[in-house]
Every structure is written in C-alpha cells, then in structure tokens.
Design an enzyme around this catalytic site. Structure first.
Site, short mmCIF file in Angstrom:
data_model
loop_
_atom_site.label_atom_id
_atom_site.label_comp_id
_atom_site.label_asym_id
_atom_site.label_seq_id
_atom_site.Cartn_x
_atom_site.Cartn_y
_atom_site.Cartn_z
N TYR A 139 0.84 -1.19 0.00
CA TYR A 139 0.00 0.00 0.00
C TYR A 139 0.88 1.24 0.00
CZ TYR A 139 -3.63 -3.33 1.47
OH TYR A 139 -4.49 -4.40 1.57
N ALA A 185 -22.00 3.94 -1.27
CA ALA A 185 -22.39 5.09 -2.08
C ALA A 185 -23.30 4.74 -3.24
CB ALA A 185 -21.13 5.79 -2.61
#
Length: 345
Positions: free
Chosen positions: A63, A218
């Site tokens: 990451y 969302a």
C-alpha cells in the site's frame, strides 16, 4: 449525534489473538482509491478509530508502496501502540513493471524486517502472506513465517486469498490464525470450501471489502465520482455494461435498509457480522462520518429470513462481472508445488 455503540472484542482464530469485532482497513488512505489522503487527517482518523474501540488495523507493504505502514507507525506514537493489533502483509511486489508475487524465504524475511522498520514496532501482531506464490511450496513460505514467530518478530500468521487446500497445507506447518478474503453480499465465492475448512481448523475469517469496494456505501453513482487513478475504474463490476445490471442490487438493498431504519452500507455490513463470531470484517474509510456509520452497523439485527432475502438480491447468477480485476491472483489460482519439488532444488 448519538454515541457510538460499544465495539465488542472477539477471539480471532484459536491461537489467542484478540481483536475488536470490527477492524479498520487502511489501504484507501494511501493507495489504490485515488491520490493519498492528507496525512494529518488520516492520523487523526486512525486515532479516533482506536479511541472508539476499533483497534484492529489492517495494512500491507504494497500500500503506497510502503507509505501506509509509515502512516500507521506515525499514528501509533504517543501511547497508541499498546492499544492496537497491527496486521500487515507481504508478497506483492513489482518486477519489470508487472505484479510479482513472491513467497521465497529470503523475500519473506526481508519484507518482515522492512515492515517492522516502517511501522516502528518491535513485533507485528498478525503477518499475512498477501498473495500465494505458486512457484514456491506453501510449506516453504510458512516455514519462514514460523521462524519469524519463533524469533519474536511476529506473533501470529495468516494467509490472504488462499484456497482450502493451500490453507490446510500451511496450517500443518504452523497454526494459521486468520485468512483474509473478499467477502460481502456480492462476493461469496469463499463460502463453499474455504469457510468450512477454516472453521474445521479453528482459523478466523477477515473479510476485506465487506462493502463491495464502496458499492454498498455510495451506490452505483460512486463510479461517476471516482478520482483519477482510482483502481475501481478497472474492476469488472464497475464496467458500464455490468453496472447497469448491478444497480438493481443496490436498489433492493436500499429498500430493505429503509424498512430497517438503517443505511444500505449498515445493512450490508450487518450481513457480514451475522456470519459468526469468528468473522471480523475490516471496512476501510477515509472519513469520520463513514467510520461512525460502519460502527453503528454493529447494532443492526437481522433475522434468518432477512439474511436469506438479502442473499437472494446478490446471488451469483444476479451479480454481473468478476469481483477482482485480476482473478488469477486470488484463491482460485493459489495452488503451490509439492514440498518435495523444492527440496530437490
């Protein structure tokens, strides 16, 4: 605003690791989902999560690469290290511009040393093989991880995106504490073989992307607002031809959520919680309000009938598109050579 519910503690696996029932996936703070977020804001969010009872932090050396571990290391200064359980991973690198999965002993050890330094800790609570190197017998990879445990550099070990047979072979070398896989309402391919194998062996399950990479948070409109560089633009389920059909799933989940008095995200996350005490999802977020919403999902109760109804909304024949942009690096393709082939080298 009402106070957050108490985040319960639970045993992850049968080796002794205790974590918060909800974890915090930290990837999106630094990687994959658009540009890195402001460091001060993310440090504040991590500390807020820990103060709220979410103490199981998930990261990886890939990451960033590396920057997410550094971020967490900074966030844990000032007495926070003692309050958390850090999970990090190794195994995904780059070679000639392409993804290179590695599990050879030298690489395992070098990655552990690097993560310890970036996190600025003396010991990693849970160290995962992020993906399985199909060139190296899993016994060899886990054998080196076992040495790291014996040396006190790692407390517990895990696997991510590993098949049932790979998990079983690994567990025979050293007890596996947790297996991390994608698991959500619309990603359920682990349920047939991997889940029963883990439960037979006393291995905890850590679902990543329990909200469908933001889909159940969302909705399909999320795709229109993705930042430049957000990898979700390349994921099959977000392609226009698939998204048009997948919109129907979100609409049905939203209808049930409205009846339950919660958000679609809370409903989807509650479904994961109801899978069992050995399941600890790690929803990621970069916003405090979304974090609060996720924690409140712990209070949503579902009947067996509601569980079954939700599952029917996102059954395998309904969901369009693969769950991952590279299915070849998931558990479906994680078989490794026999140990005898390695000894012969």
């Amino acid at each position: 605003m009402a106070s957050l519910p108490l985040v319960p503690r639970t045993k992850l696996g049968s080796q002794g690791l205790e974590v918060s029932k909800q974890g915090l996936g930290c990837m999106g703070m630094s990687y994959m989902y658009g540009p890195p977020k402001p460091e001060p804001d993310m440090i504040e969010l991590i500390r807020y999560a820990v103060d709220s009872g979410v103490t199981f932090l998930d990261t990886s050396d890939v990451y960033g690469p590396h920057t997410n571990e550094i971020l967490i290391g900074k966030a844990l200064k000032g007495g926070y290290r003692e309050k958390v359980q850090i999970a990090t991973k190794f195994g995904i690198g780059k070679k000639d511009g392409k993804t290179d999965i590695r599990g050879d002993p030298e690489y395992v050890r070098a990655c552990c040393e690097g993560s310890l330094k970036r996190l600025d800790v003396e010991c990693i609570d849970l160290f995962y093989a992020h993906r399985i190197d199909t060139r190296v017998p899993i016994e060899v990879t886990v054998g080196e991880m076992k040495k790291l445990v014996e040396e006190g550099k790692v407390k517990y070990i895990g696997l991510s995106e590993a098949s049932a047979s790979t998990i079983r072979r690994a567990h025979a070398v050293h007890p596996i504490t947790a297996v991390q896989l994608e698991w959500s309402l619309w990603s359920r391919d682990l349920e047939e073989e991997i889940l029963p194998t883990c439960r037979e062996l006393g291995i905890g399950i850590v679902p990543y992307s329990p909200l469908g990479r933001g889909f159940f948070s969302a909705g399909p409109q999320l795709f229109d607002n993705l930042a430049e560089g957000d990898m979700r633009k390349n994921f099959p389920r977000w392609k226009p031809e698939n998204l048009e059909e997948n919109k129907k799933i979100f609409a049905r989940v939203s209808e049930m959520a409205a009846k339950k008095g919660c958000t679609p995200a809370q409903l989807a996350l509650a479904w994961v919680y109801h899978q069992g005490d050995d399941v600890v999802p790690i929803p990621g977020t970069t916003k405090k309000e979304n974090f609060n919403q996720n924690v409140r999902a712990l209070s949503v109760k579902l009947t067996r009938e509601e569980m079954a109804e939700l599952e029917s909304y996102a059954s395998a024949d309904v969901v369009k598109g693969d769950r991952h942009v590279s299915m070849g690096t998931t558990w479906i393709n994680s078989e490794t050579p026999p140990l005898s082939s390695w000894k012969a080298k």
